[in-house]
Design a protein around this motif. Structure first.
Motif, PDB file in Angstrom:
ATOM      1  N   SER A 112       0.826  -1.210   0.000  1.00 45.87           N
ATOM      2  CA  SER A 112       0.000   0.000   0.000  1.00 45.87           C
ATOM      3  C   SER A 112       0.862   1.263   0.000  1.00 45.87           C
ATOM      4  O   SER A 112       0.630   2.188  -0.784  1.00 45.87           O
ATOM      5  CB  SER A 112      -0.925   0.023   1.220  1.00 45.87           C
ATOM      6  OG  SER A 112      -1.815  -1.062   1.202  1.00 45.87           O
ATOM      7  N   TYR A 113       1.841   1.300   0.881  1.00 43.87           N
ATOM      8  CA  TYR A 113       2.716   2.475   0.946  1.00 43.87           C
ATOM      9  C   TYR A 113       3.566   2.594  -0.315  1.00 43.87           C
ATOM     10  O   TYR A 113       3.761   3.700  -0.831  1.00 43.87           O
ATOM     11  CB  TYR A 113       3.584   2.447   2.208  1.00 43.87           C
ATOM     12  CG  TYR A 113       2.839   2.937   3.421  1.00 43.87           C
ATOM     13  CD1 TYR A 113       2.654   4.294   3.639  1.00 43.87           C
ATOM     14  CD2 TYR A 113       2.287   2.046   4.333  1.00 43.87           C
ATOM     15  CE1 TYR A 113       1.954   4.757   4.741  1.00 43.87           C
ATOM     16  CE2 TYR A 113       1.584   2.496   5.434  1.00 43.87           C
ATOM     17  CZ  TYR A 113       1.423   3.849   5.642  1.00 43.87           C
ATOM     18  OH  TYR A 113       0.716   4.305   6.725  1.00 43.87           O
ATOM     19  N   ALA A 114       4.051   1.485  -0.820  1.00 44.26           N
ATOM     20  CA  ALA A 114       4.844   1.535  -2.060  1.00 44.26           C
ATOM     21  C   ALA A 114       3.997   2.062  -3.216  1.00 44.26           C
ATOM     22  O   ALA A 114       4.472   2.868  -4.032  1.00 44.26           O
ATOM     23  CB  ALA A 114       5.400   0.144  -2.379  1.00 44.26           C
ATOM     24  N   ALA A 115       2.752   1.646  -3.298  1.00 45.61           N
ATOM     25  CA  ALA A 115       1.861   2.099  -4.369  1.00 45.61           C
ATOM     26  C   ALA A 115       1.517   3.581  -4.235  1.00 45.61           C
ATOM     27  O   ALA A 115       1.251   4.250  -5.232  1.00 45.61           O
ATOM     28  CB  ALA A 115       0.578   1.265  -4.366  1.00 45.61           C
ATOM     29  N   ALA A 116       1.541   4.111  -3.020  1.00 45.23           N
ATOM     30  CA  ALA A 116       1.197   5.519  -2.793  1.00 45.23           C
ATOM     31  C   ALA A 116       2.351   6.461  -3.123  1.00 45.23           C
ATOM     32  O   ALA A 116       2.124   7.636  -3.411  1.00 45.23           O
ATOM     33  CB  ALA A 116       0.773   5.716  -1.339  1.00 45.23           C
ATOM     34  N   ARG A 117       3.567   5.967  -3.107  1.00 44.97           N
ATOM     35  CA  ARG A 117       4.733   6.843  -3.263  1.00 44.97           C
ATOM     36  C   ARG A 117       4.669   7.693  -4.531  1.00 44.97           C
ATOM     37  O   ARG A 117       4.806   8.922  -4.476  1.00 44.97           O
ATOM     38  CB  ARG A 117       6.024   6.055  -3.222  1.00 44.97           C
ATOM     39  CG  ARG A 117       7.223   6.973  -3.375  1.00 44.97           C
ATOM     40  CD  ARG A 117       8.511   6.335  -2.904  1.00 44.97           C
ATOM     41  NE  ARG A 117       9.505   7.351  -2.723  1.00 44.97           N
ATOM     42  CZ  ARG A 117       9.650   8.137  -1.655  1.00 44.97           C
ATOM     43  NH1 ARG A 117       8.837   8.009  -0.643  1.00 44.97           N
ATOM     44  NH2 ARG A 117      10.579   9.048  -1.589  1.00 44.97           N
ATOM     45  N   GLY A 118       4.491   7.087  -5.684  1.00 40.92           N
ATOM     46  CA  GLY A 118       4.473   7.827  -6.949  1.00 40.92           C
ATOM     47  C   GLY A 118       3.395   8.896  -6.986  1.00 40.92           C
ATOM     48  O   GLY A 118       3.692  10.068  -7.282  1.00 40.92           O
ATOM     49  N   PRO A 119       2.147   8.544  -6.695  1.00 36.83           N
ATOM     50  CA  PRO A 119       1.093   9.571  -6.709  1.00 36.83           C
ATOM     51  C   PRO A 119       1.326  10.696  -5.698  1.00 36.83           C
ATOM     52  O   PRO A 119       1.039  11.858  -5.977  1.00 36.83           O
ATOM     53  CB  PRO A 119      -0.183   8.795  -6.381  1.00 36.83           C
ATOM     54  CG  PRO A 119       0.110   7.392  -6.807  1.00 36.83           C
ATOM     55  CD  PRO A 119       1.576   7.194  -6.559  1.00 36.83           C
ATOM     56  N   VAL A 120       1.876  10.375  -4.530  1.00 38.68           N
ATOM     57  CA  VAL A 120       2.134  11.415  -3.528  1.00 38.68           C
ATOM     58  C   VAL A 120       3.268  12.326  -3.994  1.00 38.68           C
ATOM     59  O   VAL A 120       3.208  13.547  -3.812  1.00 38.68           O
ATOM     60  CB  VAL A 120       2.425  10.805  -2.138  1.00 38.68           C
ATOM     61  CG1 VAL A 120       2.942  11.856  -1.156  1.00 38.68           C
ATOM     62  CG2 VAL A 120       1.170  10.138  -1.573  1.00 38.68           C
ATOM     63  N   GLU A 121       4.285  11.751  -4.628  1.00 39.07           N
ATOM     64  CA  GLU A 121       5.384  12.571  -5.150  1.00 39.07           C
ATOM     65  C   GLU A 121       4.877  13.587  -6.170  1.00 39.07           C
ATOM     66  O   GLU A 121       5.418  14.687  -6.277  1.00 39.07           O
ATOM     67  CB  GLU A 121       6.459  11.698  -5.796  1.00 39.07           C
ATOM     68  CG  GLU A 121       7.334  10.996  -4.789  1.00 39.07           C
ATOM     69  CD  GLU A 121       8.355  10.059  -5.432  1.00 39.07           C
ATOM     70  OE1 GLU A 121       8.129   9.568  -6.562  1.00 39.07           O
ATOM     71  OE2 GLU A 121       9.380   9.819  -4.782  1.00 39.07           O
ATOM     72  N   LYS A 122       3.832  13.252  -6.920  1.00 35.20           N
ATOM     73  CA  LYS A 122       3.289  14.139  -7.955  1.00 35.20           C
ATOM     74  C   LYS A 122       2.427  15.268  -7.396  1.00 35.20           C
ATOM     75  O   LYS A 122       2.153  16.233  -8.103  1.00 35.20           O
ATOM     76  CB  LYS A 122       2.472  13.323  -8.957  1.00 35.20           C
ATOM     77  CG  LYS A 122       3.317  12.376  -9.783  1.00 35.20           C
ATOM     78  CD  LYS A 122       2.445  11.537 -10.698  1.00 35.20           C
ATOM     79  CE  LYS A 122       3.296  10.505 -11.427  1.00 35.20           C
ATOM     80  NZ  LYS A 122       2.466   9.600 -12.221  1.00 35.20           N
ATOM     81  N   LEU A 123       2.011  15.139  -6.144  1.00 35.78           N
ATOM     82  CA  LEU A 123       1.160  16.172  -5.550  1.00 35.78           C
ATOM     83  C   LEU A 123       1.936  17.466  -5.324  1.00 35.78           C
ATOM     84  O   LEU A 123       3.115  17.438  -4.951  1.00 35.78           O
ATOM     85  CB  LEU A 123       0.586  15.695  -4.209  1.00 35.78           C
ATOM     86  CG  LEU A 123      -0.395  14.531  -4.240  1.00 35.78           C
ATOM     87  CD1 LEU A 123      -0.737  14.102  -2.813  1.00 35.78           C
ATOM     88  CD2 LEU A 123      -1.659  14.900  -5.006  1.00 35.78           C
ATOM     89  N   GLU A 124       1.265  18.557  -5.534  1.00 37.35           N
ATOM     90  CA  GLU A 124       1.858  19.873  -5.270  1.00 37.35           C
ATOM     91  C   GLU A 124       1.947  20.100  -3.763  1.00 37.35           C
ATOM     92  O   GLU A 124       0.994  19.808  -3.041  1.00 37.35           O
ATOM     93  CB  GLU A 124       1.011  20.983  -5.902  1.00 37.35           C
ATOM     94  CG  GLU A 124       1.047  20.994  -7.414  1.00 37.35           C
ATOM     95  CD  GLU A 124       2.432  21.286  -7.970  1.00 37.35           C
ATOM     96  OE1 GLU A 124       3.146  22.146  -7.396  1.00 37.35           O
ATOM     97  OE2 GLU A 124       2.800  20.639  -8.968  1.00 37.35           O
ATOM     98  N   PRO A 125       3.075  20.650  -3.295  1.00 37.59           N
ATOM     99  CA  PRO A 125       3.184  20.960  -1.866  1.00 37.59           C
ATOM    100  C   PRO A 125       2.443  22.262  -1.563  1.00 37.59           C
ATOM    101  O   PRO A 125       3.029  23.340  -1.554  1.00 37.59           O
ATOM    102  CB  PRO A 125       4.684  21.086  -1.642  1.00 37.59           C
ATOM    103  CG  PRO A 125       5.229  21.486  -2.972  1.00 37.59           C
ATOM    104  CD  PRO A 125       4.321  20.891  -4.002  1.00 37.59           C
TER     105      PRO A 125
END
Length: 179
Positions: A112-125
């Motif tokens: 679950s955490y591995a799958a979230a990494r890419g999408p979270v990296e793409k989010l604007e801070p």
């Protein structure tokens, strides 16, 4: 004829009772390693979560960095704990179901955490980062039974032997200090 058979059955029952359960025996090294692996699988993520909570809400870039650290810490810790627990096997026959549920929980959580990494990296801070990151994590969750973690703690705490081990194990002590 029945008397010798009855005597054999009673003798067998006495021998089995005399052997006792796993609770009657001291914690083995492998059982201690199992407890350490269990708590060690949770501690890095708890520490990273504490760091994340301490971030200034006015610093979205800092929050994003801390959130990505949380993802990395949990991915690595859950993967390592699942591998170690699988290598060790169940700590006792009585805890086989607990062991199986826990290793499944750790494996699903790591994915679950591995799958979230890419999408979270793409989010604007930005101001909505944390909420958006939580949504991504919810959407990528592969954990079928999140209550298994609480059930594991409950099962171990019902056992005087394992409750004592939880109190003494270094990684488990670390869990109590991180809130």
């Amino acid at each position: 004829m029945r008397t010798p058979l009855l005597a054999a059955v009673l003798t067998g029952a006495v021998v089995l009772t005399a052997c006792g359960s796993d609770e009657d025996k001291p914690l083995t090294d492998a059982q201690g390693q199992w407890v350490d692996a269990f708590c060690g699988g949770l501690l890095p993520g708890m520490k990273a979560g504490q760091e994340l909570k301490g971030k200034d809400p006015a610093d979205p870039a800092g929050i994003k960095t801390a959130y990505l650290n949380l993802i990395s810490a949990n991915t690595t810790a859950f993967t390592d704990a699942e591998k170690k627990l699988t290598e060790l096997g169940p700590p006792s026959d009585e805890l086989k179901d607990v062991h199986d549920r826990l290793t499944k929980y750790f494996a699903e959580s790591a994915r679950s955490y591995a799958a979230a990494r890419g999408p979270v990296e793409k989010l604007e801070p930005n101001a909505g980062f944390w909420e958006n990151a939580e949504q991504v994590l919810t959407e990528t969750s592969q954990v079928s039974s999140p209550e298994d973690l609480r059930a594991t703690f409950d099962a171990l705490e019902r056992s005087p032997k394992y409750a004592a081990a939880l109190d003494k194990a270094g990684p488990c002590s670390g869990l109590r200090t991180v809130r």
